[in-house]
Design an enzyme around this catalytic site. Structure first.
Site, PDB file in Angstrom:
ATOM      1  N   LYS A  50       0.987  -1.076  -0.184  1.00  0.00           N
ATOM      2  CA  LYS A  50       0.060  -0.215  -0.173  1.00  0.00           C
ATOM      3  C   LYS A  50       0.634   1.306   0.079  1.00  0.00           C
ATOM      4  O   LYS A  50       1.181   1.983   0.936  1.00  0.00           O
ATOM      5  CB  LYS A  50      -0.877  -0.002   1.345  1.00  0.00           C
TER       6      LYS A  50
HETATM    7  C1  PLP Z   1      -6.260   0.242  -3.905  1.00  0.00           C
HETATM    8  C2  PLP Z   1      -6.995  -0.355  -3.031  1.00  0.00           C
HETATM    9  N1  PLP Z   1      -7.653  -1.578  -2.915  1.00  0.00           N
HETATM   10  C3  PLP Z   1      -8.332  -2.291  -1.815  1.00  0.00           C
HETATM   11  C4  PLP Z   1      -8.519  -1.566  -0.608  1.00  0.00           C
HETATM   12  C5  PLP Z   1      -9.433  -1.953   0.344  1.00  0.00           C
HETATM   13  O1  PLP Z   1      -8.228  -2.598   1.443  1.00  0.00           O
HETATM   14  P1  PLP Z   1      -8.840  -2.393   2.878  1.00  0.00           P
HETATM   15  O2  PLP Z   1     -10.001  -3.275   3.182  1.00  0.00           O
HETATM   16  O3  PLP Z   1      -7.636  -3.035   3.586  1.00  0.00           O
HETATM   17  O4  PLP Z   1      -9.216  -1.026   3.221  1.00  0.00           O
HETATM   18  C6  PLP Z   1      -7.922  -0.021  -0.764  1.00  0.00           C
HETATM   19  C7  PLP Z   1      -8.052   0.551   0.649  1.00  0.00           C
HETATM   20  O5  PLP Z   1      -7.284   0.847   1.078  1.00  0.00           O
HETATM   21  C8  PLP Z   1      -7.396   0.572  -1.747  1.00  0.00           C
HETATM   22  O6  PLP Z   1      -6.607   1.561  -1.474  1.00  0.00           O
END
Ligand code: PLP
Length: 331
Positions: A159
């Protein structure tokens, strides 16, 4: 959601007033996107304030930092305690939690190694991401003309701030074209994810979601929904999904820390199913919100209570509290 501009921010172990929590404009991450971060939520549950899957979020932060060779002197407990301490210091009941690890100020050039690894934890109040109405009515989305990152370019499992340059393009395209969101495909033309959410579809009662190999972030809400769906007896398949599978779905929905569980009612102006929240989506949404709001038993130990005393007292005064509830505390 606009910032309150008040309270304190954790910076390398110190609590700093909001207005003083600044970095130098020559910091490496500003120029080269060398930062990894998290987005988690603290909910005001019936039994007190609780962070949802804080351990999983902080573990993903450590993993994102590992991919980018950024070492920071906090272990998993240390990270969780830093978040909890910051929430307590700000006396917050419910908030969005944004820890970030970044290459700071020392020298400028592509090589990140010459810059220190710094970290911060920022908290603010954040309601529903795509609007309250969206949770019931669903959102209209399009397929983005931008693809997600190709494998072995920018790692999707991290991330990292750099990945959000791509997310920003996807989101701006959606807004400019009159949609709430967009779904991006991977470079092979298969379904990947939204700008900040994972995608699920339901077809003939079976739940499908793209696998990690489809250039997605391994979402923690995605994992939670897969677990909840299995608990409810649904079959869940992680499988490569061609674009047209979206159009033919009976139901489709986004999941993510920000979006929570948001139904999708149309894609490229093609109606999904009945064009409103479907029964499977509604069931999973209800199960999810019951857990994060402390209404249902926390059977997977996903809640970390911020103010343990408050939580203990509310448990004692709640005679109907289920006996099998597990309460996890990071300290
Ligand atoms: C690109 C992306 N995909 C998926 C998610 C969903 O991830 P999470 O459920 O861990 O927030 C996020 C959120 O952070 C994101 O930025």
């Amino acid at each position: 959601m606009a910032f309150p501009g008040t309270g304190t921010i954790w910076m390398n172990g110190k609590l700093v007033e909001w207005k003083d929590a600044t970095v130098h404009v020559a910091s490496h991450m500003i120029h080269y996107g060398t930062a990894v971060f998290e987005g988690a939520r603290c909910y005001e549950t019936r039994r007190g304030s609780a962070c949802f899957r804080l351990d999983a979020h902080m573990r993903r932060l450590q993993q994102s930092a590992k991919i980018y060779r950024m070492e920071y002197a906090l272990d998993l407990d240390g990270w969780q305690n830093a978040v909890l301490d910051t929430i307590r210091a700000n006396a917050m009941k419910a908030c969005y939690i944004r820890p970030i690890v970044y290459r700071g100020y020392e020298a400028l050039g592509v090589n990140p190694f010459s810059c220190p690894v710094d970290a911060a934890i920022i908290l603010w109040e954040w309601g529903t991401y795509l609007g309250k109405e969206a949770l019931e009515q669903g959102v209209d989305v399009k397929i983005a003309t931008w693809s997600r990152m190709a494998p072995n370019t920018l790692p999707a499992m991290a991330k990292s701030s750099a990945n959000y340059a791509n997310s920003g393009l996807i989101k701006m395209e959606a807004i400019t074209d009159g949609y709430a969101e967009a779904i991006a495909l991977d470079v092979y033309g298969n379904v990947s994810e939204g700008s900040g959410q994972n995608v699920f579809i339901v077809r003939d009662g079976v739940i499908h979601t793209p696998p990690i190999g489809s250039s997605i972030l391994g979402g923690i809400t995605r994992d939670s929904i897969m677990t909840i769906a299995a608990d409810c007896g649904f079959t869940v398949r992680e499988t490569v999904l061609p674009r047209e599978a979206l159009y033919l779905a009976d139901e489709a929905f986004f999941v993510g820390t920000a979006a929570e569980v948001t139904p999708i009612r149309s894609i490229d102006r093609i109606t999904v199913g009945e064009g409103r929240r479907g029964p499977v989506t509604e069931r999973l949404q209800r199960e999810f919100f019951d857990i994060v709001n402390g209404v249902a038993p926390d059977r997977h130990g996903w809640l970390t209570f911020v103010y343990p005393k408050q939580e203990r007292e509310s448990r004692q005064s709640a005679p109907g509290a289920p006996a099998d509830e597990r309460v996890s505390h990071a300290r």
